[in-house]
Design a protein around this motif. Structure first.
Motif, short mmCIF file in Angstrom:
data_model
loop_
_atom_site.label_atom_id
_atom_site.label_comp_id
_atom_site.label_asym_id
_atom_site.label_seq_id
_atom_site.Cartn_x
_atom_site.Cartn_y
_atom_site.Cartn_z
N LYS A 18 1.33 8.89 -11.80
CA LYS A 18 0.31 8.03 -12.41
C LYS A 18 0.34 6.64 -11.77
O LYS A 18 1.40 6.11 -11.46
CB LYS A 18 0.52 7.90 -13.92
CG LYS A 18 1.84 7.25 -14.28
CD LYS A 18 1.98 7.07 -15.79
CE LYS A 18 3.34 6.53 -16.16
NZ LYS A 18 4.39 7.53 -16.26
N GLY A 27 9.07 9.31 -11.63
CA GLY A 27 8.10 8.40 -11.04
C GLY A 27 8.75 7.32 -10.19
O GLY A 27 8.82 7.42 -8.97
N THR A 28 9.29 6.30 -10.86
CA THR A 28 9.77 5.12 -10.12
C THR A 28 10.89 5.43 -9.14
O THR A 28 10.94 4.83 -8.07
CB THR A 28 10.23 4.02 -11.09
OG1 THR A 28 10.96 4.63 -12.16
CG2 THR A 28 9.07 3.29 -11.67
N ARG A 60 5.78 0.85 -10.33
CA ARG A 60 4.32 0.93 -10.45
C ARG A 60 3.72 -0.47 -10.49
O ARG A 60 2.55 -0.64 -10.73
CB ARG A 60 3.95 1.72 -11.71
CG ARG A 60 4.22 3.20 -11.59
CD ARG A 60 3.78 3.97 -12.81
NE ARG A 60 4.62 3.76 -13.97
CZ ARG A 60 5.75 4.43 -14.20
NH1 ARG A 60 6.16 5.37 -13.36
NH2 ARG A 60 6.47 4.18 -15.25
N ASN A 115 -1.06 11.83 -15.70
CA ASN A 115 -1.23 11.55 -17.13
C ASN A 115 -2.68 11.44 -17.57
O ASN A 115 -2.95 11.44 -18.76
CB ASN A 115 -0.56 10.23 -17.50
CG ASN A 115 0.94 10.27 -17.36
OD1 ASN A 115 1.44 10.57 -16.28
ND2 ASN A 115 1.65 9.99 -18.42
N SER A 165 13.25 8.92 -14.47
CA SER A 165 14.04 8.24 -13.44
C SER A 165 15.40 7.76 -13.93
O SER A 165 16.39 7.84 -13.20
CB SER A 165 13.27 7.04 -12.88
OG SER A 165 12.17 7.48 -12.13
#
Ligand SMILES: *Cc1c(COP(=O)(O)O)cnc(C)c1O
Length: 234
Positions: A39, A223-224, A230, A60, A206
């Motif tokens: 996302k 993600g990160t 982000r 998402n 993460s």
């Protein structure tokens, strides 16, 4: 932007950490899948991740996915956000898996749309483990009813459970919640209907994926640690 090195380097470090967590738990590496939680990442970053070897992505938002899915053919898309019932049709068209089903009504909508599309959609049921207000997920006590409903819907096949434990800086605080989700999977494993048992546990992000793997995660949503920050976006 690439303060922590390119995505390929981060992916290698991540896979190494996944390997070691699986080994610590005496689990097979291939039983843990990495879902890249993408996302708010521009599509170029997803393509970079794809080229580095990522094969599954989680998005998402349906609208955001509409722009990204056509740019990455051949990857496995997981819906991991909050699905509005009026977007069920689009979600079925875009995503291979829907990992955040948390009501019978939504399950029915997904099943109906899947039927129209001639598909059987694998889904996970999201569980609100701690009964947190305002958080998505069925309470653990709601699982039998939802799974019974799913067994009568040919358009969906429940493959397992997903949860996000209460926010905690220390992953050790999440461990009992991960263990709880695994217990729920074991308890309800036989309730997948005629299509078979529930086997998937989507848990760990993460900051806590290693603990989640030690407790039995079969999918980690990251993600990160893969893409970097982000940068304030969502
Ligand atoms: C963003 C997101 C993730 C990944 O979070 P990170 O902390 O960036 O790894 C995982 N699961 C869901 C549902 C998310 O929305």
């Amino acid at each position: 932007m690439d303060r922590d090195g390119p995505i390929r380097d981060r992916l290698l470090r991540l896979l190494d950490r996944i390997d070691r967590a699986a080994a610590r738990a005496g689990r097979r590496r291939e039983d843990v899948r990495l879902i890249a939680a993408s996302k708010a990442q521009p599509v170029e970053r997803l393509i970079e991740a794809r080229e580095a070897g990522v094969t599954a992505f989680g998005e998402n938002y349906v609208q955001e996915a509409e722009a990204k899915v056509p740019a990455l053919p051949g990857v496995e898309w997981h819906f991991i956000g909050r699905l509005q019932r009026n977007k069920a049709g689009k979600a079925v068209a875009l995503f291979a898996w829907i990992d955040t089903v948390d009501s019978i009504r939504l399950l029915r909508d997904v099943a109906r749309r899947a039927g129209e599309a001639g598909r059987v959609v694998p889904v996970l049921v999201e569980v609100n483990l701690a009964g947190e207000a305002g958080k998505a997920g069925v309470p653990p006590e709601g699982l039998p009813e939802l799974l019974a409903a799913a067994a009568g819907l040919p358009g969906v096949r429940v493959r397992g459970l997903l949860a996000m434990p209460p926010m905690a800086a220390d992953p050790e605080e999440s461990r009992p919640w991960f263990a709880r989700l695994r217990e729920l999977l074991v308890t309800h494993a036989g309730r997948g209907g005629p299509a078979g048992a529930l086997t998937e546990l989507s848990m760990g992000m993460s900051h806590d994926f290693e603990t989640a793997i030690e407790e039995g995660a079969t999918m980690v949503r990251i993600g990160t640690a893969l893409f970097g920050s982000r940068m304030g976006r969502r």
